[in-house]
Design an enzyme around this catalytic site. Sequence first.
Site, PDB file in Angstrom:
ATOM      1  N   CYS A   1      -2.312   8.946   3.159  1.00 52.73           N
ATOM      2  CA  CYS A   1      -2.137   8.395   1.816  1.00 52.73           C
ATOM      3  C   CYS A   1      -3.403   8.532   0.984  1.00 52.73           C
ATOM      4  O   CYS A   1      -3.330   8.639  -0.242  1.00 52.73           O
ATOM      5  CB  CYS A   1      -1.693   6.938   1.883  1.00 52.73           C
TER       6      CYS A   1
ATOM      7  N   GLU B   1       0.875  -1.169   0.000  1.00 54.06           N
ATOM      8  CA  GLU B   1       0.000   0.000   0.000  1.00 54.06           C
ATOM      9  C   GLU B   1       0.913   1.219   0.000  1.00 54.06           C
ATOM     10  O   GLU B   1       1.562   1.528   0.998  1.00 54.06           O
ATOM     11  CB  GLU B   1      -0.923  -0.020   1.218  1.00 54.06           C
TER      12      GLU B   1
END
Length: 490
Positions: free
Chosen positions: A269, A235
Amino acid sequence: MTTLTFDSLNPATGEVVGSHPKQSADAVRESVGRAEQAATWWAGLAPAERRRRLLDYKAVLTQHLKELAGLVHDETGKPVGDATLEIVLAITHLDWAARNADRVLGRRRVSTGMIGFNLAATLEYLPLGVVGVIGPWNYPVFTPMGSIAYALAAGNAVVFKPSELTPGVGVRLAELFAESVPEQPVFQTVTGLGETGALLAKDPRVKKVAFTGSTATAKRVMAACAENLTPIVAECGGKDAFIVDADADLKAAADACLWGAMSNAGQTCVGVERVYVVDAVYETFMRELSDRVATVKAGEDYGPITMPGQLDIIRRHIDDATKSGKVVTGGPDSVRAPYVDPVIVEDVPEDSPAVREETFGPTITVRRTRDAQQALELANASAYGLAGTVFSGNARRAMELARLMRTGMTAVNSVISFAGVPALPFGGIGDSGFGRIHGADGLREFARPKAISRQRFAMPGMNLTSFSRGPKELERLIRLVTFLHGRRKR
């Protein structure tokens, strides 16, 4: 022999929060060895027994919520309220993983089809063994627990290497787990710098690595994993877009946009970094956004930039944006280490670093678009593909825009809401990585599918997998297949 240590610091004050060992290669190997033995025991428990222990761990985390939030605040600088929110989300995901693991992964019968009607077929998902988790500093509980909780629920042991900026949080998570599962070291934390994570990734006994961090670092972790063909779920970063359609609720859109961009000092993020607003409502939206941003203060509403090196990137992007675009609020003087005041810039060229590269700070670029379709095209013109947002008053169009957004996740008339839904998978495409945590996909990410077919009875005159097979058996097969599949659909 003296053990080398490193300090974790409060980024807002520079004060030492704690000291932790730079664990050696031998120490990492020993941790993985203990985890390998613990994995056998943990996988051997009945699913109900793992569930009971994980739900007990959930209760322990909840009982220590205030303590953990204080530690997250100390190591990241984020407000205690934001730290509390991320821990609450982690607790809900742990609860979901524990309660749903057996349903998602347990053995079930599957159809064999007409050709295999004499067979019985089952599918189940078995534990991998030891899972290595390399976590980030921006959400030091929520993000790694998205891997840890699901890996544990799938029957694996976990060795966790937290960021060197937030090691105390990682150590405490493992200590609290030991209160619920004292029998075996099923969940351990190893501390150190980047080389500690590399040692974990390179250990051949680690059967999968879950990594969260930058795209550049993910490539280095992948290279380490490649030595043993160790699979990885990555990720990575994002450059998430926020689309405002012509019939959107502009007050709600501006409020959500600002929080998505500025909360946690933009160090998210899946945070908002690019905003595309349909021309018909552009001026009204910008007034709403400008009025709201005037009330948001660095050091009060959000904390400092946790990683000092990120300040250089943020400063470079602000300089680039303000030279080529129109400043709405903030500017180069907004960077006053360790804080960065809110920055909003309009009309920044799409090929500029401020639009193309991940900033990871409390900054956004805003652009006027002809319509929602152009906004979607600009949103999708990115190497990243993590998440995004659509605000629209037309539910059908909103859903279509969300589906067509080139991301792993999209929120509609809300921001980052998918992260709070445990049943939804979390992850991206392109430079944002691959693989998924959370939800059923997250459980399967940390398991291996096991397929079994069992012959219930011999099929008379149809022994096809034998050298004794004759032309009559082959002809029967052709007739059967023709009957089943030979008719064209018109």
